[in-house]
Design an enzyme around this catalytic site. Structure first.
Site, PDB file in Angstrom:
ATOM      1  N   GLY A 222       0.776  -1.082   0.140  1.00  0.00           N
ATOM      2  CA  GLY A 222       0.100   0.007   0.237  1.00  0.00           C
ATOM      3  C   GLY A 222       0.811   1.271  -0.084  1.00  0.00           C
ATOM      4  N   HIS A 223       2.157   1.135   0.090  1.00  0.00           N
ATOM      5  CA  HIS A 223       2.880   2.296   0.144  1.00  0.00           C
ATOM      6  C   HIS A 223       4.217   2.346  -0.742  1.00  0.00           C
ATOM      7  CE1 HIS A 223       5.634   5.649   2.067  1.00  0.00           C
ATOM      8  NE2 HIS A 223       4.208   5.824   2.622  1.00  0.00           N
ATOM      9  N   PHE A 224       4.096   2.496  -2.117  1.00  0.00           N
ATOM     10  CA  PHE A 224       2.740   2.723  -2.955  1.00  0.00           C
ATOM     11  C   PHE A 224       2.981   1.622  -3.764  1.00  0.00           C
ATOM     12  CE2 PHE A 224       4.417   6.594  -1.284  1.00  0.00           C
ATOM     13  CZ  PHE A 224       3.360   7.224  -0.796  1.00  0.00           C
TER      14      PHE A 224
ATOM     15  N   VAL B  47       8.024   2.722  -1.787  1.00  0.00           N
ATOM     16  CA  VAL B  47       8.850   3.521  -0.905  1.00  0.00           C
ATOM     17  C   VAL B  47       8.500   3.070   0.550  1.00  0.00           C
ATOM     18  CG1 VAL B  47       8.941   5.866  -0.011  1.00  0.00           C
ATOM     19  CG2 VAL B  47       8.629   5.224  -2.221  1.00  0.00           C
TER      20      VAL B  47
END
Length: 162
Positions: free
Chosen positions: A65-67, A72
């Site tokens: 989810g990041h990203f 990252v």
């Protein structure tokens, strides 16, 4: 008994440990997957400094989810890796007197993020003790990838328990 297996004498300072492996890290701090963010420690000088190593891979759960299209490592997790490295240094320094105790993160000061960390990077977390008063320890921390500073912060922690 090699250096990695030697217990640190009570209140040790200045003694060197070449490396601390993942098994010993897991004995020192209670963190476990997916929140254990230090794979190995090197250049450990008890009571003074250490370098924690985090091998960042695409398999890290936070990259979902990041990203998803541009992975990252979250800055807060880099700071957490700094705190974990510092915590292991505290426990290794105190030796037997630290068994069964926890190191609680108390504060973050002057956190700065210089460049993104992504899959394939090896995060090297340099921690240096600024001071210690009783059970409170303060560390200057700098995280690097390939020698380039990616983040820095000052963290304070307290060791508590039996």
């Amino acid at each position: 008994m090699d250096q990695q297996e030697q217990a640190a004498p009570e209140g040790a300072g200045g003694d060197r440990i070449e490396a601390v492996d993942i098994a010993r890290i897991m004995q020192a701090i209670p963190h476990r997957y997916p929140f254990l963010l230090v794979d190995r420690m090197v250049d450990v000088v008890l009571g003074q400094s250490a370098v924690g190593i985090k091998n960042v891979t695409i398999n890290e759960n936070f990259f979902q989810g990041h990203f998803p299209t541009h992975p990252v490592m979250p800055g807060v997790l880099i700071v957490e890796a700094m705190a974990q490295t510092s915590g292991v240094l505290v426990v290794e320094t105190l030796g037997a007197s630290a068994r069964g105790r926890l190191v609680y993160f108390m504060s973050i000061e002057n956190a700065k993020f210089r460049r993104p960390v992504g899959p394939g990077d090896q995060l090297r977390i340099h921690v240096t003790k600024e001071r210690q008063r009783g059970n409170v320890w303060k560390f200057a921390c700098v995280a690097r990838v390939d020698g380039t500073v990616v983040a820095e912060a000052v963290v304070t922690a307290m060791i508590v328990g039996a």
